[in-house]
Motif scaffolding. Structure first.
Motif, PDB file in Angstrom:
ATOM      1  N   GLY A 107       0.793  -1.217   0.000  1.00 55.03           N
ATOM      2  CA  GLY A 107       0.000   0.000   0.000  1.00 55.03           C
ATOM      3  C   GLY A 107       0.828   1.270   0.000  1.00 55.03           C
ATOM      4  N   LEU A 108       2.078   1.196  -0.454  1.00 59.30           N
ATOM      5  CA  LEU A 108       2.976   2.351  -0.451  1.00 59.30           C
ATOM      6  C   LEU A 108       2.967   3.010  -1.838  1.00 59.30           C
ATOM      7  CD1 LEU A 108       5.921   0.773   1.590  1.00 59.30           C
ATOM      8  CD2 LEU A 108       4.159   2.364   2.416  1.00 59.30           C
ATOM      9  N   ASP A 109       1.866   3.639  -2.149  1.00 58.55           N
ATOM     10  CA  ASP A 109       1.694   4.234  -3.480  1.00 58.55           C
ATOM     11  C   ASP A 109       2.699   5.352  -3.751  1.00 58.55           C
ATOM     12  OD1 ASP A 109      -0.393   2.540  -4.062  1.00 58.55           O
ATOM     13  OD2 ASP A 109      -1.945   3.950  -3.447  1.00 58.55           O
ATOM     14  N   ALA A 110       2.945   6.187  -2.751  1.00 56.54           N
ATOM     15  CA  ALA A 110       3.863   7.316  -2.956  1.00 56.54           C
ATOM     16  C   ALA A 110       5.276   6.823  -3.232  1.00 56.54           C
ATOM     17  CB  ALA A 110       3.852   8.229  -1.730  1.00 56.54           C
ATOM     18  N   GLU A 111       5.720   5.812  -2.492  1.00 57.42           N
ATOM     19  CA  GLU A 111       7.067   5.270  -2.689  1.00 57.42           C
ATOM     20  C   GLU A 111       7.170   4.576  -4.050  1.00 57.42           C
ATOM     21  OE1 GLU A 111       5.280   5.093  -0.011  1.00 57.42           O
ATOM     22  OE2 GLU A 111       6.491   5.931   1.629  1.00 57.42           O
ATOM     23  N   ALA A 112       6.105   3.865  -4.441  1.00 59.20           N
ATOM     24  CA  ALA A 112       6.091   3.223  -5.753  1.00 59.20           C
ATOM     25  C   ALA A 112       6.196   4.275  -6.854  1.00 59.20           C
ATOM     26  CB  ALA A 112       4.817   2.401  -5.925  1.00 59.20           C
ATOM     27  N   ALA A 113       5.470   5.354  -6.700  1.00 58.97           N
ATOM     28  CA  ALA A 113       5.496   6.426  -7.698  1.00 58.97           C
ATOM     29  C   ALA A 113       6.874   7.080  -7.768  1.00 58.97           C
ATOM     30  CB  ALA A 113       4.433   7.474  -7.372  1.00 58.97           C
ATOM     31  N   ARG A 114       7.560   7.173  -6.637  1.00 63.22           N
ATOM     32  CA  ARG A 114       8.919   7.730  -6.636  1.00 63.22           C
ATOM     33  C   ARG A 114       9.847   6.877  -7.492  1.00 63.22           C
ATOM     34  NH1 ARG A 114      11.550   8.511  -1.013  1.00 63.22           N
ATOM     35  NH2 ARG A 114      13.186   9.361  -2.372  1.00 63.22           N
ATOM     36  N   ILE A 115       9.745   5.566  -7.336  1.00 66.99           N
ATOM     37  CA  ILE A 115      10.594   4.675  -8.131  1.00 66.99           C
ATOM     38  C   ILE A 115      10.265   4.805  -9.613  1.00 66.99           C
ATOM     39  CG2 ILE A 115      11.122   2.258  -8.646  1.00 66.99           C
ATOM     40  CD1 ILE A 115      10.779   1.636  -5.691  1.00 66.99           C
ATOM     41  N   GLU A 116       8.981   4.798  -9.937  1.00 68.54           N
ATOM     42  CA  GLU A 116       8.570   4.894 -11.342  1.00 68.54           C
ATOM     43  C   GLU A 116       9.013   6.201 -11.970  1.00 68.54           C
ATOM     44  OE1 GLU A 116       4.646   2.048 -10.650  1.00 68.54           O
ATOM     45  OE2 GLU A 116       4.485   4.231 -10.549  1.00 68.54           O
ATOM     46  N   SER A 117       8.925   7.281 -11.216  1.00 66.48           N
ATOM     47  CA  SER A 117       9.377   8.577 -11.730  1.00 66.48           C
ATOM     48  C   SER A 117      10.882   8.601 -11.919  1.00 66.48           C
ATOM     49  CB  SER A 117       8.955   9.703 -10.778  1.00 66.48           C
ATOM     50  OG  SER A 117       7.546   9.817 -10.726  1.00 66.48           O
ATOM     51  N   ALA A 118      11.605   7.957 -10.996  1.00 66.82           N
ATOM     52  CA  ALA A 118      13.057   7.908 -11.094  1.00 66.82           C
ATOM     53  C   ALA A 118      13.492   7.102 -12.311  1.00 66.82           C
ATOM     54  CB  ALA A 118      13.653   7.310  -9.825  1.00 66.82           C
ATOM     55  N   VAL A 119      12.793   6.011 -12.598  1.00 69.36           N
ATOM     56  CA  VAL A 119      13.089   5.207 -13.783  1.00 69.36           C
ATOM     57  C   VAL A 119      12.851   6.038 -15.043  1.00 69.36           C
ATOM     58  CG1 VAL A 119      12.274   3.269 -15.188  1.00 69.36           C
ATOM     59  CG2 VAL A 119      12.705   2.951 -12.745  1.00 69.36           C
ATOM     60  N   ALA A 120      11.705   6.712 -15.104  1.00 69.30           N
ATOM     61  CA  ALA A 120      11.383   7.538 -16.267  1.00 69.30           C
ATOM     62  C   ALA A 120      12.427   8.634 -16.460  1.00 69.30           C
ATOM     63  CB  ALA A 120       9.994   8.140 -16.121  1.00 69.30           C
ATOM     64  N   ALA A 121      12.867   9.234 -15.355  1.00 68.53           N
ATOM     65  CA  ALA A 121      13.863  10.304 -15.442  1.00 68.53           C
ATOM     66  C   ALA A 121      15.211   9.769 -15.924  1.00 68.53           C
ATOM     67  CB  ALA A 121      14.026  10.979 -14.088  1.00 68.53           C
ATOM     68  N   ALA A 122      15.600   8.596 -15.439  1.00 67.68           N
ATOM     69  CA  ALA A 122      16.870   8.007 -15.866  1.00 67.68           C
ATOM     70  C   ALA A 122      16.837   7.669 -17.354  1.00 67.68           C
ATOM     71  CB  ALA A 122      17.171   6.757 -15.038  1.00 67.68           C
ATOM     72  N   LEU A 123      15.715   7.150 -17.815  1.00 69.65           N
ATOM     73  CA  LEU A 123      15.575   6.852 -19.241  1.00 69.65           C
ATOM     74  C   LEU A 123      15.626   8.134 -20.068  1.00 69.65           C
ATOM     75  CD1 LEU A 123      12.744   4.159 -19.076  1.00 69.65           C
ATOM     76  CD2 LEU A 123      15.111   3.765 -19.780  1.00 69.65           C
ATOM     77  N   ALA A 124      14.927   9.167 -19.604  1.00 73.66           N
ATOM     78  CA  ALA A 124      14.910  10.440 -20.327  1.00 73.66           C
ATOM     79  C   ALA A 124      16.298  11.067 -20.393  1.00 73.66           C
ATOM     80  CB  ALA A 124      13.928  11.401 -19.664  1.00 73.66           C
ATOM     81  N   ASP A 125      17.130  10.784 -19.383  1.00 70.69           N
ATOM     82  CA  ASP A 125      18.484  11.327 -19.350  1.00 70.69           C
ATOM     83  C   ASP A 125      19.490  10.462 -20.107  1.00 70.69           C
ATOM     84  OD1 ASP A 125      17.636  13.492 -17.906  1.00 70.69           O
ATOM     85  OD2 ASP A 125      18.174  12.653 -15.946  1.00 70.69           O
ATOM     86  N   GLY A 126      18.989   9.416 -20.767  1.00 67.38           N
ATOM     87  CA  GLY A 126      19.849   8.619 -21.641  1.00 67.38           C
ATOM     88  C   GLY A 126      20.528   7.425 -21.022  1.00 67.38           C
ATOM     89  N   PHE A 127      20.084   7.017 -19.837  1.00 65.73           N
ATOM     90  CA  PHE A 127      20.678   5.824 -19.225  1.00 65.73           C
ATOM     91  C   PHE A 127      19.999   4.583 -19.787  1.00 65.73           C
ATOM     92  CE2 PHE A 127      22.129   9.050 -16.357  1.00 65.73           C
ATOM     93  CZ  PHE A 127      23.378   8.605 -15.963  1.00 65.73           C
ATOM     94  N   LEU A 128      20.488   4.163 -20.935  1.00 65.92           N
ATOM     95  CA  LEU A 128      19.886   3.063 -21.674  1.00 65.92           C
ATOM     96  C   LEU A 128      20.828   1.870 -21.711  1.00 65.92           C
ATOM     97  CD1 LEU A 128      18.527   5.063 -24.771  1.00 65.92           C
ATOM     98  CD2 LEU A 128      17.397   4.644 -22.567  1.00 65.92           C
ATOM     99  N   GLY A 129      20.258   0.687 -21.501  1.00 68.23           N
ATOM    100  CA  GLY A 129      21.041  -0.531 -21.605  1.00 68.23           C
ATOM    101  C   GLY A 129      21.200  -0.954 -23.047  1.00 68.23           C
ATOM    102  N   GLY A 130      21.941  -2.027 -23.245  1.00 69.64           N
ATOM    103  CA  GLY A 130      22.177  -2.520 -24.588  1.00 69.64           C
ATOM    104  C   GLY A 130      20.909  -2.926 -25.304  1.00 69.64           C
TER     105      GLY A 130
END
Length: 352
Positions: free
Chosen positions: A310-333
């Motif tokens: 039931g930790l929606d806020a913490e889940a959203a933090r992770i999802e936002s961090a993933v989206a931000a990392a992808l947007a900043d070009g941290f892409l795997g092979g």
């Protein structure tokens, strides 16, 4: 909050370690992690892909974070000893009948999809797949026909209660998100699908606010890649769900971005017990090289926080961090980039 971490084989230990590091970075009070063997590594250490101690650990936990199973060196084993049997047995023993697979294209990554960019941008759906019935768990065997020809056979079946409970999971998800629901079957050919459709219609009456329709699976496959924007929640059986969710993941651009949750009816002190895993396999060809994309496992950990704690806020933090990392070009092979497992994990943690 007790989490059983089952890294498994191949890249499983690498991607689960990255997800665990993200969880630890949140500094959640009362979080306890236990690690156990599963899959090929479990067979080599304990003589079985799902040792009793691992199953007991999973049962005692509030949630399970799973890596991947699969080891080519175990391919010659009897079927019940192969690594892949561990995940099937876990689903069965833990009563995990509902598989939730969100599939969406992250902003800025539309060009990585095999779909046209404008079509890919509209892909954002949740596939709710029944997980413990259908032809995968039906009776099966080999026989010799009257003509002396060898035949293989598999029985497809669903009981009414199996359809009803997965339908409720999907309708609740659609209702909570304000999304339309499409039930996918093959009722024009299969009696199993006709039962599925009849029961889903009954359940739909309990959710008058959810827009609802039916679609044959062959048409659904075409629509997923041609008009993905017409889907919100897809409800379907085990076989069709397996195929459609992999199709949707390919349309996203990489299976390295797709998490999943497998839920049952067991409730803990925090929420619904579940098993959370990336949809990709063990990728033995790159295991131990630090090349694996951990995003799907990190997003699976986010799903775990949301559904089991039931930790929606913490889940959203992770999802936002993933989206931000992808947007900043941290892409795997897998996404055409050059960043490794550790660098991607660190980028996500830095953006929490």
């Amino acid at each position: 909050m007790k989490i059983a971490v089952l890294p498994g084989d191949g890249i499983g230990p690498e991607v689960t370690a990255a997800a665990v590091a993200v969880l630890n970075a949140l500094a959640l009070p009362g979080l306890t992690l236990f690690e156990g063997d599963v899959g090929g590594i479990a067979y080599k250490r304990h003589g079985h892909p799902l040792p009793p101690e691992t199953l007991a650990m999973a049962r005692e936990a509030d949630a399970v974070l799973f890596g991947a199973v699969g080891d080519p060196s175990c391919d010659s084993l009897e079927r019940h000893l192969r690594p892949e049997q561990a995940i099937l047995a876990l689903r069965k023993e833990l009563g995990l009948f509902a598989n939730l697979r969100p599939a969406r294209v992250f902003a800025g990554l539309e060009h990585l999809s095999p779909l046209r960019a404008d079509i890919a941008a509209s892909l954002d759906m949740l596939i709710v797949r029944e997980l413990t019935g259908d032809v995968y768990f039906g009776a099966k065997g080999r026989r010799v026909s009257e003509a002396g020809e060898h035949e293989g056979w598999d029985a497809m079946s669903y009981a009414e209660h199996e359809v009803r409970r997965i339908a409720h999971v999907a309708f609740r998800a659609a209702e909570a998100a304000g999304l339309p629901l499409t039930s996918v079957d093959k009722a024009n050919v299969l009696e199993t699908s006709q039962l599925w459709r009849d029961v889903v219609i009954e359940v739909a009456a309990e959710y008058p606010d959810v827009t609802f329709d039916h679609m044959y699976v062959d048409n659904a496959a075409m629509q997923v890649v041609s008009h993905p924007d017409r889907f919100g929640v897809i409800l379907t059986g085990n076989l069709f769900g397996d195929i459609l969710s992999d199709l949707a993941s390919a349309a996203v651009g990489s299976i390295g971005l797709l998490p999943s949750a497998s839920l049952g009816e067991r409730e803990t002190a925090f929420g619904t017990f579940g098993l959370y895993e990336p949809i990709h396999g063990s990728a033995p060809d790159i295991a131990g090289q630090g090349k694996a994309n951990p995003m799907a496992t990190i997003l699976s950990a986010a799903m775990m926080l949301r559904h089991s704690f039931g930790l929606d806020a913490e889940a959203a933090r992770i999802e936002s961090a993933v989206a931000a990392a992808l947007a900043d070009g941290f892409l795997g092979g897998d996404l055409g980039g050059s960043h490794g497992t550790a660098a991607i994990g660190e980028a996500v943690r830095a953006r929490l």
